[in-house]
Scaffold this motif. Structure first.
Motif, PDB file in Angstrom:
ATOM      1  N   TRP A  23      49.188   6.710 -32.248  1.00 36.65           N
ATOM      2  CA  TRP A  23      48.976   5.051 -31.821  1.00 36.65           C
ATOM      3  C   TRP A  23      50.007   4.008 -32.198  1.00 36.65           C
ATOM      4  O   TRP A  23      50.021   3.374 -30.923  1.00 36.65           O
ATOM      5  CB  TRP A  23      48.138   5.086 -32.724  1.00 36.65           C
ATOM      6  CG  TRP A  23      46.579   5.810 -32.721  1.00 36.65           C
ATOM      7  CD1 TRP A  23      46.185   6.445 -31.141  1.00 36.65           C
ATOM      8  CD2 TRP A  23      45.215   5.803 -33.286  1.00 36.65           C
ATOM      9  NE1 TRP A  23      45.064   7.886 -31.392  1.00 36.65           N
ATOM     10  CE2 TRP A  23      45.046   6.937 -32.783  1.00 36.65           C
ATOM     11  CE3 TRP A  23      45.028   5.978 -34.849  1.00 36.65           C
ATOM     12  CZ2 TRP A  23      43.513   7.591 -33.516  1.00 36.65           C
ATOM     13  CZ3 TRP A  23      44.297   6.505 -35.177  1.00 36.65           C
ATOM     14  CH2 TRP A  23      43.449   6.944 -34.885  1.00 36.65           C
ATOM     15  N   GLU A 220      38.531   7.776 -34.060  1.00 33.64           N
ATOM     16  CA  GLU A 220      39.404   7.210 -33.160  1.00 33.64           C
ATOM     17  C   GLU A 220      39.266   5.936 -32.391  1.00 33.64           C
ATOM     18  O   GLU A 220      39.436   5.756 -32.110  1.00 33.64           O
ATOM     19  CB  GLU A 220      40.312   9.026 -31.873  1.00 33.64           C
ATOM     20  CG  GLU A 220      40.941   7.915 -30.534  1.00 33.64           C
ATOM     21  CD  GLU A 220      41.660   8.740 -29.913  1.00 33.64           C
ATOM     22  OE1 GLU A 220      42.669   8.124 -29.387  1.00 33.64           O
ATOM     23  OE2 GLU A 220      41.949  10.258 -30.099  1.00 33.64           O
ATOM     24  N   HIS A 224      41.376   4.132 -34.399  1.00 34.66           N
ATOM     25  CA  HIS A 224      42.399   3.480 -33.543  1.00 34.66           C
ATOM     26  C   HIS A 224      42.871   1.583 -33.083  1.00 34.66           C
ATOM     27  O   HIS A 224      44.156   1.348 -33.401  1.00 34.66           O
ATOM     28  CB  HIS A 224      41.959   3.850 -32.114  1.00 34.66           C
ATOM     29  CG  HIS A 224      44.177   3.760 -30.656  1.00 34.66           C
ATOM     30  ND1 HIS A 224      43.658   4.179 -29.562  1.00 34.66           N
ATOM     31  CD2 HIS A 224      44.669   3.244 -30.778  1.00 34.66           C
ATOM     32  CE1 HIS A 224      44.706   3.959 -28.976  1.00 34.66           C
ATOM     33  NE2 HIS A 224      45.522   3.179 -29.891  1.00 34.66           N
TER      34      HIS A 224
END
Length: 251
Positions: A23, A220, A224
């Protein structure tokens, strides 16, 4: 424009950067990884715009077996003093707490393991990284030590029923997360295989491949964007919290 450079302190090969590295690199952040079992930590933070400290199987004060832990605590203390954006995960959070006046101990309620919820505290509503998280996000837990007392002046950001000090901020922009957001299903399964007694504390099915894959898709979706906000903090595009930063309105 030069990419910001983060120092990544990795106490154990068992807890790599994994998704967190993917990321951050996708967001244009340069990562300098130091594997602490194989090479010394830097003596200072010159040339870095932020710090990440990952987890590991050792305790935050196990200096006799791992003397480099003192160097990590020193660097984390420097990061707070220099107002460098810092993200410290699991063992890293415990090291951050110990480095800045908090207390770490073996958790009296036993291991906290599995895909579990944490709940944001009131202070999270005005925090630049935590404000936009759901109130009860999923996280990966795999620890038996805890941050017993937060450092003086720390902002309490998230709690769980078993161990209350799940997330906190020291100073303007140094964050400790007792839980994991960086893992893959394979990493979690490897931890379970290596520590079966701790893994046995999780709910049934929490280490099944299908369950972990679905859980990590959910993780995620939430974490993220959190890491993207951290990257903005590193780049100076997001104001830090605290009296020297720009407070955000309560949500």
């Amino acid at each position: 424009m030069t990419a910001p450079r983060l120092l990544v302190l990795q106490p154990s090969p068992s807890d790599p950067l994994a998704k967190l590295g993917d990321w951050l690199e996708a967001d244009g952040v340069e990562l300098h990884l130091v594997s602490l079992k194989e090479e010394p930590a830097p003596t200072d933070l010159d040339g870095y715009q932020g710090v990440i400290c990952l987890g590991g199987e050792m305790g935050a004060l196990d200096d006799l077996e791992h003397p480099w832990l003192a160097d990590v605590r020193r660097l984390l203390s420097q990061a707070v003093a220099k107002r460098l954006p810092t993200l410290a995960i699991c063992l890293g959070a415990q090291l951050l707490a110990a480095a800045t006046g908090g207390q770490v101990r073996r958790g009296p309620n036993g291991p906290e393991v599995g895909i579990l919820l944490v709940a944001k505290r009131d202070g999270a509503g005005k925090d630049p990284l935590f404000a936009d998280l759901p109130w009860t996000p999923d996280v990966v837990q795999f620890h038996h030590d805890e941050v017993h007392l937060l450092p003086p002046g720390a902002e309490h950001l998230a709690a769980s029923p078993k161990y209350p000090n799940q997330a906190f901020r020291v100073g303007a922009c140094a964050y400790g997360l007792q839980f994991h957001i960086e893992t893959t299903p394979e990493i979690v399964q490897a931890w379970a295989a290596k520590a079966p007694d701790e893994a046995a504390c999780a709910r049934a099915g929490h280490f099944d491949q299908d369950f972990l894959e679905e859980a990590h898709r959910d993780l995620e979706e939430v974490w993220h964007p959190f890491v993207q906000r951290f990257a903005k903090l590193v780049r100076g595009e997001l104001a830090p919290a605290g009296p020297m930063g720009t407070p955000l309105p309560l949500v």
